[in-house]
Design a protein around this motif. Structure first.
Motif, mmCIF file in Angstrom:
data_model
loop_
_atom_site.group_PDB
_atom_site.id
_atom_site.type_symbol
_atom_site.label_atom_id
_atom_site.label_comp_id
_atom_site.label_asym_id
_atom_site.label_seq_id
_atom_site.Cartn_x
_atom_site.Cartn_y
_atom_site.Cartn_z
ATOM 1 N N SER A 3 38.726 70.165 -21.999
ATOM 2 C CA SER A 3 39.304 71.505 -22.077
ATOM 3 C C SER A 3 40.535 71.539 -21.203
ATOM 4 O O SER A 3 40.454 71.386 -19.986
ATOM 5 N N ARG A 4 41.707 71.749 -21.830
ATOM 6 C CA ARG A 4 42.963 71.832 -21.097
ATOM 7 C C ARG A 4 43.734 73.045 -21.619
ATOM 8 O O ARG A 4 43.193 73.844 -22.377
ATOM 9 N N SER A 5 44.978 73.158 -21.253
ATOM 10 C CA SER A 5 45.766 74.277 -21.751
ATOM 11 C C SER A 5 45.892 74.169 -23.265
ATOM 12 O O SER A 5 45.869 73.066 -23.832
ATOM 13 N N GLU A 6 45.997 75.300 -23.935
ATOM 14 C CA GLU A 6 46.017 75.321 -25.390
ATOM 15 C C GLU A 6 47.149 74.478 -25.967
ATOM 16 O O GLU A 6 47.026 73.920 -27.055
ATOM 17 N N GLY A 7 48.259 74.373 -25.251
ATOM 18 C CA GLY A 7 49.412 73.646 -25.774
ATOM 19 C C GLY A 7 49.346 72.148 -25.571
ATOM 20 O O GLY A 7 50.230 71.423 -26.037
ATOM 21 N N GLN A 8 48.301 71.651 -24.901
ATOM 22 C CA GLN A 8 48.238 70.219 -24.585
ATOM 23 C C GLN A 8 47.412 69.457 -25.608
ATOM 24 O O GLN A 8 46.198 69.583 -25.678
ATOM 25 N N ASN A 9 48.095 68.667 -26.400
ATOM 26 C CA ASN A 9 47.459 67.808 -27.407
ATOM 27 C C ASN A 9 47.202 66.436 -26.781
ATOM 28 O O ASN A 9 48.119 65.825 -26.230
ATOM 29 N N ILE A 10 45.963 65.956 -26.823
ATOM 30 C CA ILE A 10 45.646 64.655 -26.222
ATOM 31 C C ILE A 10 44.971 63.750 -27.240
ATOM 32 O O ILE A 10 44.325 64.213 -28.178
ATOM 33 N N ASP A 11 45.151 62.449 -27.080
ATOM 34 C CA ASP A 11 44.456 61.478 -27.921
ATOM 35 C C ASP A 11 43.121 61.104 -27.287
ATOM 36 O O ASP A 11 42.865 61.415 -26.120
ATOM 37 N N VAL A 12 42.288 60.435 -28.055
ATOM 38 C CA VAL A 12 40.998 59.969 -27.536
ATOM 39 C C VAL A 12 41.257 58.931 -26.447
ATOM 40 O O VAL A 12 42.054 58.009 -26.631
ATOM 41 N N PHE A 13 40.593 59.093 -25.297
ATOM 42 C CA PHE A 13 40.779 58.107 -24.239
ATOM 43 C C PHE A 13 39.448 57.758 -23.590
ATOM 44 O O PHE A 13 38.434 58.433 -23.797
ATOM 45 N N PHE A 14 39.449 56.691 -22.800
ATOM 46 C CA PHE A 14 38.217 56.050 -22.354
ATOM 47 C C PHE A 14 38.277 55.724 -20.868
ATOM 48 O O PHE A 14 39.304 55.280 -20.355
ATOM 49 N N TYR A 15 37.123 55.924 -20.182
ATOM 50 C CA TYR A 15 36.996 55.586 -18.772
ATOM 51 C C TYR A 15 35.937 54.498 -18.592
ATOM 52 O O TYR A 15 35.027 54.355 -19.421
ATOM 53 N N HIS A 16 36.042 53.776 -17.484
ATOM 54 C CA HIS A 16 35.034 52.770 -17.139
ATOM 55 C C HIS A 16 34.965 52.652 -15.618
ATOM 56 O O HIS A 16 35.826 53.181 -14.902
ATOM 57 N N HIS A 17 33.946 51.949 -15.128
ATOM 58 C CA HIS A 17 33.804 51.723 -13.688
ATOM 59 C C HIS A 17 34.785 50.640 -13.246
ATOM 60 O O HIS A 17 34.948 49.620 -13.925
ATOM 61 N N GLU A 18 35.436 50.869 -12.123
ATOM 62 C CA GLU A 18 36.482 49.951 -11.661
ATOM 63 C C GLU A 18 35.977 48.535 -11.386
ATOM 64 O O GLU A 18 36.740 47.571 -11.492
ATOM 65 N N ALA A 59 26.550 48.670 -18.133
ATOM 66 C CA ALA A 59 27.990 48.703 -18.390
ATOM 67 C C ALA A 59 28.256 49.847 -19.364
ATOM 68 O O ALA A 59 27.506 50.048 -20.325
ATOM 69 N N MET A 60 29.321 50.607 -19.115
ATOM 70 C CA MET A 60 29.477 51.834 -19.897
ATOM 71 C C MET A 60 30.938 52.198 -20.127
ATOM 72 O O MET A 60 31.840 51.689 -19.450
ATOM 73 N N THR A 61 31.135 53.107 -21.094
ATOM 74 C CA THR A 61 32.423 53.767 -21.270
ATOM 75 C C THR A 61 32.186 55.259 -21.453
ATOM 76 O O THR A 61 31.198 55.681 -22.055
ATOM 77 N N PHE A 62 33.088 56.026 -20.897
ATOM 78 C CA PHE A 62 33.045 57.482 -20.938
ATOM 79 C C PHE A 62 34.202 57.922 -21.836
ATOM 80 O O PHE A 62 35.367 57.634 -21.545
ATOM 81 N N ILE A 63 33.895 58.602 -22.945
ATOM 82 C CA ILE A 63 34.904 58.908 -23.965
ATOM 83 C C ILE A 63 35.225 60.400 -23.973
ATOM 84 O O ILE A 63 34.324 61.236 -24.027
ATOM 85 N N GLU A 64 36.514 60.728 -23.927
ATOM 86 C CA GLU A 64 36.978 62.095 -24.120
ATOM 87 C C GLU A 64 37.599 62.181 -25.512
ATOM 88 O O GLU A 64 38.571 61.473 -25.820
ATOM 89 N N ILE A 65 37.033 63.017 -26.366
ATOM 90 C CA ILE A 65 37.426 63.076 -27.772
ATOM 91 C C ILE A 65 38.723 63.846 -27.983
ATOM 92 O O ILE A 65 39.518 63.520 -28.867
ATOM 93 N N GLY A 66 38.965 64.896 -27.212
ATOM 94 C CA GLY A 66 40.164 65.698 -27.420
ATOM 95 C C GLY A 66 40.061 67.009 -26.659
ATOM 96 O O GLY A 66 39.096 67.255 -25.930
ATOM 97 N N ASN A 67 41.059 67.850 -26.825
ATOM 98 C CA ASN A 67 41.131 69.146 -26.152
ATOM 99 C C ASN A 67 40.631 70.229 -27.108
ATOM 100 O O ASN A 67 41.286 70.539 -28.110
ATOM 101 N N ILE A 68 39.495 70.808 -26.810
ATOM 102 C CA ILE A 68 38.864 71.765 -27.710
ATOM 103 C C ILE A 68 39.687 73.044 -27.879
ATOM 104 O O ILE A 68 39.496 73.805 -28.835
ATOM 105 N N ARG A 69 40.633 73.277 -27.005
ATOM 106 C CA ARG A 69 41.443 74.503 -27.075
ATOM 107 C C ARG A 69 42.757 74.297 -27.816
ATOM 108 O O ARG A 69 43.469 75.254 -28.102
ATOM 109 N N ASN A 70 43.105 73.060 -28.120
ATOM 110 C CA ASN A 70 44.362 72.755 -28.787
ATOM 111 C C ASN A 70 44.169 72.723 -30.305
ATOM 112 O O ASN A 70 43.247 72.083 -30.802
#
Length: 371
Positions: A266-281, A329-340
């Motif tokens: 959830s970000r500002s309505e005008g912010q379009n984001i692509d799918v991105f991924f996190y992992h443990h350092e 071992a894992m990945t944390f996925i953010e699909i997109g901005n629900i407000r955009n």
């Protein structure tokens, strides 16, 4: 192949269809290639009444196309996708003007004649299993392969229970992160199971199932595996998920295990984001998993949206509680901005949710098979 073209030139089957059959159904005996193709061609000329083709019109989706053909789309959709996989855009979308092969209403394969042995195989029914959590329309999971046999995946969708997560508005109605993250997670689980994986769905809603709607109604009856009430307190909720995953990880010690966490941002309505991924350092395997899925998304965008640069990233984000505390071992996925509004197209369209699940599963396959 001119010989084969002449055989089918006066039929509705067409050379393209024979070529499809050759690649997907005929035994690859190189020495008798043309003989085998000829037999398949003759067989399909005879059987064209039971294996029809249909041309997609503008605006058609798989569900609407199958309904227009008078069949229950949920009974044959998986088979339709399977036999037309090379002709679908981004794995699940139809292309207007393109011709597709209609599946049989009974899920079985076509009998194939072996011209060398002079024998015919029995019609082999596709293996399938039932998983009620996917809902009545999607509970049958057809086995596609055993590529993930022996693997274990833990899938966690964000929020749930008393916490709906990020909120947005579409067509005047409230939409919630947990409903869409859960739907994508169920679709991903179904894809992984189809390839032989053992999947634990950590957040569950027994009466939702996979839903093919744009607006997913909000409820608060989700539970944590197997049937634990989800706490309201955020820290308690995260601790509960970590404990469930780590206990299962301990129970399955020595086996190949991975964790996939799915969220909607959830970000500002005008912010379009692509799918991105996190992992443990410090997790090489986690980084590799995130990178493999990221590479898959890059390739898909390059193929299906060549005029658009994919800006999604993969990076370490050890500060996130689930990234820091869970053992697999894992990945944390953010699909997109629900407000955009642009991201909402990706999140709300059920075909797009299926494509996301399919792409993630392909990245997981890439990660596992590139050991």
């Amino acid at each position: 192949m001119k010989f084969i073209k002449s055989i089918v030139s006066n039929s509705k089957v067409g050379y393209e269809r024979v070529e499809h059959v050759w690649h997907n159904l005929c035994f690859p005996y190189v020495m008798v290639k043309y003989m085998v193709v000829y037999i398949c061609a003759v067989q399909f000329v005879v059987a064209q009444d039971s294996l029809n083709t249909v041309t997609a019109e503008p605006g058609d989706g798989i569900l609407s196309l199958l309904r227009k053909q008078g069949v229950d789309p949920y009974e044959v959709m998986d088979e339709f996708i399977y036999i037309n996989s090379e002709r679908l855009k981004d794995s699940v979308h139809l292309v207007a003007g393109r011709t597709y092969v209609m599946p049989r209403t009974v899920l079985d394969t076509v009998a194939i004649v072996d011209s060398i042995q002079k024998q015919s195989t029995d019609i082999k029914k596709l293996e399938s299993s039932k998983y009620e959590l996917f809902g009545e329309k999607h509970k049958n999971v057809i086995a596609k392969s055993k590529r993930l046999k022996g693997t274990i995946y833990y899938l966690v969708s964000g929020h749930g229970g008393p916490d709906p997560g990020a909120m947005g508005t579409y067509a005047g109605k409230a939409i919630a992160e947990d409903e869409y993250a859960y739907d994508i997670t169920l679709r991903l689980a179904r894809e992984l199971m189809a390839h032989g994986a053992t999947v634990y769905i950590i957040i569950q809603d027994g009466n939702d199932g996979i839903r093919d709607d744009r607006i997913l109604e909000i409820d608060h009856d989700e539970v944590a595996y197997p049937d634990k009430e989800i706490p309201l307190n955020q820290v308690a909720r995260l601790k509960q998920r970590v404990q469930i995953v780590n206990d299962l990880y301990k129970d399955n010690k020595g086996k190949y295990q991975r964790l996939i966490v799915t969220h909607v941002d959830s970000r500002s309505e005008g912010q379009n984001i692509d799918v991105f991924f996190y992992h443990h350092e410090k997790s090489k395997n986690g980084k590799k998993l995130a990178e493999s899925i990221h590479k898959t998304f890059e390739a898909k965008y390059k193929k299906f949206q060549p005029n658009r640069t994919y800006a999604g990233t993969f990076e370490d984000r050890t500060s996130l509680y689930l990234v820091k505390k869970t053992h697999p071992a894992m990945t944390f996925i953010e699909i997109g901005n629900i407000r955009n509004t642009k991201d909402q197209v990706r999140i709300l369209d059920p075909d797009n949710r299926q494509a996301l699940a399919k792409w993630i599963s392909e990245g997981i396959l890439l990660d596992y098979e590139d050991k």
